[in-house]
Design a protein around this motif. Structure first.
Motif, PDB file in Angstrom:
ATOM      1  N   CYS A   1      51.868 -36.607 -67.024  1.00  0.00           N
ATOM      2  CA  CYS A   1      53.049 -36.281 -66.245  1.00  0.00           C
ATOM      3  C   CYS A   1      54.070 -37.497 -66.218  1.00  0.00           C
ATOM      4  O   CYS A   1      55.332 -37.393 -66.354  1.00  0.00           O
ATOM      5  CB  CYS A   1      52.670 -35.695 -64.685  1.00  0.00           C
ATOM      6  N   ALA A   2      53.585 -38.677 -65.761  1.00  0.00           N
ATOM      7  CA  ALA A   2      54.206 -39.928 -65.898  1.00  0.00           C
ATOM      8  C   ALA A   2      55.015 -40.097 -67.231  1.00  0.00           C
ATOM      9  O   ALA A   2      56.067 -40.526 -67.392  1.00  0.00           O
ATOM     10  CB  ALA A   2      53.517 -41.076 -65.610  1.00  0.00           C
ATOM     11  N   ALA A   3      54.275 -39.924 -68.181  1.00  0.00           N
ATOM     12  CA  ALA A   3      54.777 -40.263 -69.701  1.00  0.00           C
ATOM     13  C   ALA A   3      55.736 -39.195 -69.842  1.00  0.00           C
ATOM     14  O   ALA A   3      56.890 -39.506 -70.354  1.00  0.00           O
ATOM     15  CB  ALA A   3      53.730 -39.953 -70.750  1.00  0.00           C
ATOM     16  N   GLY A   4      55.533 -37.887 -69.408  1.00  0.00           N
ATOM     17  CA  GLY A   4      56.877 -36.932 -69.946  1.00  0.00           C
ATOM     18  C   GLY A   4      58.043 -37.255 -68.976  1.00  0.00           C
ATOM     19  O   GLY A   4      59.293 -37.277 -69.729  1.00  0.00           O
ATOM     20  N   ALA A   5      57.811 -37.453 -67.671  1.00  0.00           N
ATOM     21  CA  ALA A   5      59.163 -37.819 -66.775  1.00  0.00           C
ATOM     22  C   ALA A   5      59.735 -39.252 -67.487  1.00  0.00           C
ATOM     23  O   ALA A   5      60.926 -39.304 -67.702  1.00  0.00           O
ATOM     24  CB  ALA A   5      58.651 -38.021 -65.492  1.00  0.00           C
ATOM     25  N   GLY A   6      58.959 -40.323 -67.740  1.00  0.00           N
ATOM     26  CA  GLY A   6      59.596 -41.381 -68.401  1.00  0.00           C
ATOM     27  C   GLY A   6      60.197 -41.368 -69.580  1.00  0.00           C
ATOM     28  O   GLY A   6      61.398 -42.057 -69.659  1.00  0.00           O
TER      29      GLY A   6
END
Length: 202
Positions: free
Chosen positions: A14-19
């Protein structure tokens, strides 16, 4: 794989996608060249110039990541559905924003001379694909939360396990302590006498 580890990997996705969506939004997605204008020029537009959808939903995805750890059960599943919707919105908004007509209109708003040019040329680079990749990751993480998130432990589960036995072993205070205190005062007794050491008999 344990539920806690599964939750951690999903949060990482989730963090990688948003980043990725936020990173790509600030980069140049397309370049418009107006060779036939009175004064030939080149205009570059970023993801934010093209609408900012990816950037806004990327921040929303990060907020959903925080809620992922703060919730549990069906509420967490609802958060997962929102995260998946944010990811899908990033993909859709990114694909729509790099359409030729939209890019030329945005570049024309930034440089009025573009409207005087004949047949402007447009080059699109791969940063918009980075945004799409981020949206896909975010959507996939949200679907995992929706399907399996109810089984994952909450953020405070460890503290609840530690405090529950202590609360259970604590002795309950007698309900009639206050009533007994008033009765002893009515009889003229000092209720604190039991705290004093007994005096030796002579």
């Amino acid at each position: 794989m344990t539920p806690a580890r599964e939750r951690g990997l999903t949060a990482l996705a989730c963090a990688a996608g948003a980043g990725l969506a936020l990173l790509a939004a600030g980069r140049v997605w397309a370049t418009v060249r107006a060779a036939g204008a009175i004064t030939p020029f080149t205009e570059s537009v970023t993801g934010r110039d093209l609408g900012g959808t990816a950037s806004a939903l990327g921040w929303a995805g990060l907020a959903g990541l925080a809620a992922l750890f703060a919730t549990r059960g069906r509420v967490r599943q609802a958060v997962g559905a929102l995260i998946a919707a944010f990811g899908a919105g990033i993909v859709y908004g990114t694909v729509v924003s790099v359409q030729r007509s939209h890019v030329v209109d945005v570049a024309g708003d930034k440089r009025a001379l573009l409207k005087l040019g004949a047949s402007p040329q447009m080059d699109v680079n791969l940063w918009w694909m980075v945004s799409v990749t981020g949206g896909v990751l975010l959507a996939a993480a949200g679907l995992v939360v929706l399907v399996r998130g109810a089984r994952w432990p909450g953020m405070s589960a460890r503290y609840e396990r530690e405090t529950a036995p202590a609360a259970a072993s604590a002795p309950a205070a007698p309900a009639d302590d206050a009533a007994g205190l008033w009765k002893s005062l009515d009889r003229g007794e000092d209720p604190t006498d039991h705290d004093r050491p007994a005096e030796p008999r002579r």
